[in-house]
Design an enzyme around this catalytic site. Sequence first.
Site, mmCIF file in Angstrom:
data_model
loop_
_atom_site.group_PDB
_atom_site.id
_atom_site.type_symbol
_atom_site.label_atom_id
_atom_site.label_comp_id
_atom_site.label_asym_id
_atom_site.label_seq_id
_atom_site.Cartn_x
_atom_site.Cartn_y
_atom_site.Cartn_z
ATOM 1 N N GLU A 27 -0.741 -8.757 5.083
ATOM 2 C CA GLU A 27 -0.356 -8.883 6.541
ATOM 3 C C GLU A 27 -1.698 -8.918 7.461
ATOM 4 O OE1 GLU A 27 -0.201 -6.179 5.076
ATOM 5 O OE2 GLU A 27 -0.478 -4.499 6.217
ATOM 6 N N CYS B 236 0.844 -1.260 -0.103
ATOM 7 C CA CYS B 236 0.026 0.034 0.133
ATOM 8 C C CYS B 236 0.901 1.375 0.054
ATOM 9 C CB CYS B 236 -1.052 -0.181 1.032
ATOM 10 S SG CYS B 236 -2.270 0.954 0.856
ATOM 11 N N HIS C 196 -3.094 -5.431 1.488
ATOM 12 C CA HIS C 196 -2.525 -5.675 2.935
ATOM 13 C C HIS C 196 -2.713 -7.122 3.225
ATOM 14 C CE1 HIS C 196 -2.090 -1.510 4.558
ATOM 15 N NE2 HIS C 196 -3.343 -1.268 3.631
HETATM 16 N N1 GLN Z 1 -3.683 6.209 1.158
HETATM 17 C C1 GLN Z 1 -2.331 6.241 1.796
HETATM 18 C C2 GLN Z 1 -1.222 6.779 0.832
HETATM 19 O O1 GLN Z 1 -1.489 7.498 0.015
HETATM 20 C C3 GLN Z 1 -2.084 4.660 1.576
HETATM 21 C C4 GLN Z 1 -2.959 3.711 2.504
HETATM 22 C C5 GLN Z 1 -2.430 2.413 3.113
HETATM 23 O O2 GLN Z 1 -1.148 2.200 3.291
HETATM 24 N N2 GLN Z 1 -3.206 1.569 3.425
HETATM 25 O O3 GLN Z 1 -0.264 6.843 1.189
#
Ligand code: GLN
Length: 183
Positions: free
Chosen positions: A167, A76, A165
């Site tokens: 994890e 992410c 994610h």
């Molecule tokens: N929206 C976050 C970003 O732009 C990422 C979200 C996440 O890591 N769950 O960095």
Amino acid sequence: MKIGVLALQGDFDAHRKRLEELGAEVVLVKKPEQLDEIDGLVIPGGESGTFLKLLGEDGFAKLKAFVQSKPTFGTCAGAILLAKEVENPAQNGLGALDIGIRRNAYGRQIDSSIREGKFGDAPIEMVFIRAPKIERVGKDVEVIATEGSDPVAVRQGRTMAATFHPELSDDTRIHRAFLDLIK
Ligand code: GLN
């Protein structure tokens, strides 16, 4: 095998648990010099802009050198940090993956969701939280997981990233794939 989990911010502890469950020795990386002791790194989810602030210029430079030479897995926000091009808004990327990625690409209504995607040909649960979308995939980048027609996990050389994610699901396949990459 010593694996670092970048522990400046975000959900680093879930990665630690998962990696330990799989038999890896884990170091929580809070200082740039700790990068010298590890064989691979996980950059967790969180807020990529905040990561950049906390890293500072020196931390960013040190991390950039690390990801060019050692296996790294970003989830992410971590995937956003590893990308070459970042938009919405534009921000600096480490450039380890030749991808274009759009932050917060699913909008507010579907802020977070659990969906089923495919890892290779096999179904897998995917937890998305304010997820980015991979909008461009360079020719040397392999798509290793998809959700609908979207690439959601990719690999280029020793760098891996997922917009979801792994994890937070019970399934250990994605982390195992990263550990295999290090071996
Ligand atoms: N929206 C976050 C970003 O732009 C990422 C979200 C996440 O890591 N769950 O960095």
